[in-house]
Design a protein around this motif. Structure first.
Motif, PDB file in Angstrom:
ATOM      1  N   UNK A   1       0.842  -1.204   0.000  1.00 51.74           N
ATOM      2  CA  UNK A   1       0.000   0.000   0.000  1.00 51.74           C
ATOM      3  C   UNK A   1       0.875   1.250   0.000  1.00 51.74           C
ATOM      4  N   UNK A   2       1.464   1.569  -1.153  1.00 47.12           N
ATOM      5  CA  UNK A   2       2.345   2.745  -1.224  1.00 47.12           C
ATOM      6  C   UNK A   2       1.636   4.059  -0.909  1.00 47.12           C
ATOM      7  N   UNK A   3       0.296   4.052  -0.896  1.00 55.00           N
ATOM      8  CA  UNK A   3      -0.413   5.283  -0.514  1.00 55.00           C
ATOM      9  C   UNK A   3      -0.092   5.684   0.919  1.00 55.00           C
TER      10      UNK A   3
ATOM     11  N   UNK B   1       7.893  -7.017  -6.468  1.00 57.10           N
ATOM     12  CA  UNK B   1       8.439  -7.084  -7.821  1.00 57.10           C
ATOM     13  C   UNK B   1       9.816  -7.727  -7.862  1.00 57.10           C
ATOM     14  N   UNK B   2       9.999  -8.635  -8.813  1.00 60.59           N
ATOM     15  CA  UNK B   2      11.315  -9.180  -9.095  1.00 60.59           C
ATOM     16  C   UNK B   2      12.090  -8.161  -9.935  1.00 60.59           C
ATOM     17  N   UNK B   3      13.386  -8.409 -10.101  1.00 62.17           N
ATOM     18  CA  UNK B   3      14.212  -7.464 -10.878  1.00 62.17           C
ATOM     19  C   UNK B   3      13.686  -7.316 -12.299  1.00 62.17           C
ATOM     20  N   UNK B   4      13.247  -8.434 -12.919  1.00 59.88           N
ATOM     21  CA  UNK B   4      12.731  -8.343 -14.286  1.00 59.88           C
ATOM     22  C   UNK B   4      11.418  -7.567 -14.349  1.00 59.88           C
ATOM     23  N   UNK B   5      10.595  -7.644 -13.254  1.00 56.20           N
ATOM     24  CA  UNK B   5       9.364  -6.853 -13.198  1.00 56.20           C
ATOM     25  C   UNK B   5       9.681  -5.358 -13.212  1.00 56.20           C
TER      26      UNK B   5
ATOM     27  N   UNK C   1       8.626  -2.597 -15.958  1.00 55.07           N
ATOM     28  CA  UNK C   1       7.857  -1.408 -15.568  1.00 55.07           C
ATOM     29  C   UNK C   1       8.527  -0.122 -16.062  1.00 55.07           C
ATOM     30  N   UNK C   2       9.844  -0.065 -15.965  1.00 53.63           N
ATOM     31  CA  UNK C   2      10.554   1.143 -16.391  1.00 53.63           C
ATOM     32  C   UNK C   2      10.642   1.253 -17.914  1.00 53.63           C
ATOM     33  N   UNK C   3      10.533   0.115 -18.626  1.00 52.71           N
ATOM     34  CA  UNK C   3      10.507   0.155 -20.096  1.00 52.71           C
ATOM     35  C   UNK C   3       9.121   0.479 -20.610  1.00 52.71           C
ATOM     36  N   UNK C   4       8.122   0.412 -19.699  1.00 50.46           N
ATOM     37  CA  UNK C   4       6.709   0.617 -20.068  1.00 50.46           C
ATOM     38  C   UNK C   4       6.263  -0.399 -21.105  1.00 50.46           C
TER      39      UNK C   4
ATOM     40  N   UNK D   1      -1.209  -5.590  -7.370  1.00 48.65           N
ATOM     41  CA  UNK D   1      -0.409  -5.082  -6.254  1.00 48.65           C
ATOM     42  C   UNK D   1       0.992  -4.708  -6.713  1.00 48.65           C
ATOM     43  N   UNK D   2       1.628  -5.589  -7.499  1.00 49.15           N
ATOM     44  CA  UNK D   2       2.978  -5.310  -7.993  1.00 49.15           C
ATOM     45  C   UNK D   2       2.990  -4.046  -8.833  1.00 49.15           C
ATOM     46  N   UNK D   3       1.972  -3.897  -9.697  1.00 45.65           N
ATOM     47  CA  UNK D   3       1.884  -2.700 -10.536  1.00 45.65           C
ATOM     48  C   UNK D   3       1.719  -1.451  -9.685  1.00 45.65           C
ATOM     49  N   UNK D   4       0.904  -1.539  -8.623  1.00 47.87           N
ATOM     50  CA  UNK D   4       0.675  -0.392  -7.745  1.00 47.87           C
ATOM     51  C   UNK D   4       1.967   0.016  -7.040  1.00 47.87           C
ATOM     52  N   UNK D   5       2.729  -0.979  -6.597  1.00 51.99           N
ATOM     53  CA  UNK D   5       4.002  -0.696  -5.935  1.00 51.99           C
ATOM     54  C   UNK D   5       4.961   0.016  -6.881  1.00 51.99           C
ATOM     55  N   UNK D   6       5.071  -0.517  -8.096  1.00 56.07           N
ATOM     56  CA  UNK D   6       6.041   0.045  -9.045  1.00 56.07           C
ATOM     57  C   UNK D   6       5.595   1.399  -9.584  1.00 56.07           C
ATOM     58  N   UNK D   7       4.294   1.618  -9.705  1.00 53.51           N
ATOM     59  CA  UNK D   7       3.806   2.939 -10.137  1.00 53.51           C
ATOM     60  C   UNK D   7       4.272   4.019  -9.167  1.00 53.51           C
ATOM     61  N   UNK D   8       4.312   3.670  -7.892  1.00 52.55           N
ATOM     62  CA  UNK D   8       4.778   4.644  -6.897  1.00 52.55           C
ATOM     63  C   UNK D   8       6.276   4.882  -7.023  1.00 52.55           C
TER      64      UNK D   8
END
Length: 470
Positions: A151-153, A351-355, A359-362, A371-378
């Motif tokens: 919950x990065x919020x 998130x694993x390193x490849x995740x 995420x950074x390559x979009x 959940x993983x996407x929410x974490x990385x979006x933050x």
């Protein structure tokens, strides 16, 4: 002087003759405009610390709370005390209900909300238009434990509070290490906060641990314990399927039991929680989604069928027992393989390193969990790709270390109570008569005491039942 009114408000509005240890000092600090971190065990009256001063201060109290069920429970508590100026603004409300609440925001004395709702721009604007007496972060350990997890919020609270730097903050929790306290103070933008740290020892909770060989042995032990002793109690498992399985097996034995986990409908969860609180159920088989905000004073047993993911999480969960100050017991059943299982559960949404690279390559080629996407979006907005990789390497190492700390605690011959307190930088000054399975523990005495407080239509032969158990 307002301080002279504290005792009067305590007696007339809340019905208590005296403050508990630390309560008055904390309230006085809040009323003087100081930031405060208050760490008190479950059952020590944390809600009073923000409810009472609210009546002696101008403006509303904004309470940031982690769970819908906890908010609703606190709203109902205040209403039972005769307070009508209370609202919970969260995703549980329909659009129309939320709009109505926001339009009447200045009429409320207590405003409960979630970290996620706090990010809503319109809600922030409405809050800025009213007078806020002070802000409360309830269950503040979630800032550290959940903010980095799923919950990065919680970490975004800092930005939300920028507009309220003139308002003091009260952080409340039952457990926090020095590291967690620092996370709380940093995230809540606290300025030289007053720290009140009560002893975390719960002398009326006895601790026991048993190492078993396999899952079958765990099940046999649980059935024997539950059917041969009294509750109410909670059986914690990391598996949603196991909560259902345990409940079904115990129901076959005539136990009044239900299961509870986060994938159930909200209405079903609320119903089961109410049934347990009102005594219609004796046992709950649950994941760690159950427990926070449960106001049931007479929980006698907490059983874990696994190694929890940290000592702090374990202390939070067992702290739900013995709120009435009567003898209770907390048990961990574990196998050596539970260490790896606990780590898997703790890290499954991370998130694993490849995740992170994806995420950074979009890239749209790989689908991440919500959940993983929410974490990385933050973290994409806060850190570079390599910094994010390094961050989660450190988090993984920390999680493994926390699980190992608890496993080591169970494996060695040192008093469990002493080790639990030492983890939080505290010392045990006095051992209770029934301490733990490594020093002194009289199970027959504990369960005989249980029976004296249990209403039953048949006389229980506790000696024969317990002898069969032992």
């Amino acid at each position: 002087m307002k301080m002279d009114q504290l005792q009067h408000i305590l007696q007339t509005r809340f019905g208590y003759a005296e403050f508990r240890e630390g309560q008055r000092e904390i309230i006085e600090r809040v009323m003087s405009g100081e930031d405060v971190v208050a760490i008190l065990p479950t059952g020590m009256g944390k809600s009073l610390l923000f409810q009472l001063p609210a009546y002696l201060m101008d403006g509303a109290v904004l309470v940031i709370s982690p769970l819908l069920s906890l908010m609703q429970d606190q709203v109902e508590q205040l209403k039972m005390l005769g307070e009508k100026r209370v609202v919970a603004i969260n995703s549980f409300l329909s659009f129309e209900q939320r709009e109505e609440a926001l339009s009447r925001l200045r009429t409320y004395k207590f405003i409960f909300t979630s970290p996620e709702m706090l990010q809503n721009e319109y809600f922030q604007q409405r809050l800025s238009s009213i007078s806020i007496a002070f802000i409360v972060a309830d269950e503040a350990h979630c800032i550290s434990q959940w903010g980095f997890d799923f919950r990065p919020d919680y970490l975004r609270i800092s930005k939300s509070l920028q507009a309220f730097r003139h308002v003091n903050v009260l952080a409340l929790t039952a457990t926090a290490t020095n590291e967690v306290i620092k996370d709380i103070e940093h995230t809540l933008l606290m300025k030289e906060p007053f720290e009140y740290i009560h002893s975390l020892d719960r002398p009326y909770i006895a601790y026991e641990s048993y190492q078993v060989e396999n899952q079958k042995e765990k099940l046999t032990w649980i059935i024997n314990r539950v059917t041969n002793t009294t509750g109410p109690g909670i059986i914690y498992s990391q598996s949603r399927k196991k909560t259902q399985f345990y409940a079904q097996e115990l129901q076959k034995k005539g136990v009044k039991v239900a299961y509870y986990h986060s994938k159930m409908d909200q209405e079903d969860r609320i119903l089961i929680q109410q049934q347990f609180q009102q005594g219609h159920l004796d046992w709950i088989c649950a994941t760690n989604a159950f427990g926070m905000g449960i106001h049931k004073d007479n929980i006698r047993q907490i059983i874990h069928d696994h190694i929890p993911t940290s000592i702090a999480n374990y202390m939070q969960e067992v702290g739900r027992a013995a709120r009435d100050g009567k003898q209770s017991i907390a048990t961990i059943l574990y196998m050596q393989s539970d260490v790896e299982q606990a780590y898997f559960v703790a890290m499954q949404e991370f998130p694993e390193e490849q995740d992170i690279e994806v995420a950074y390559r979009k890239s749209d080629q790989v689908v991440l969990s919500e959940t993983t996407q929410r974490i990385l979006d933050y973290w994409k907005k806060e850190l570079s790709q390599q910094e994010t990789i390094n961050l989660f390497q450190r988090i993984r190492q920390k999680k493994w270390r926390e699980i190992q700390d608890l496993y080591t605690l169970l494996q060695n011959e040192v008093c469990i109570r002493e080790q639990l307190l030492a983890h939080f930088g505290q010392r045990l000054t006095r051992k209770p008569k029934n301490c733990c399975s490594k020093c002194t523990l009289n199970l027959q005495e504990i369960f005989r005491l249980h029976e004296k407080t249990t209403v039953n239509t048949t006389k229980l032969d506790w000696k024969s039942r317990l002898n069969s158990l032992l």
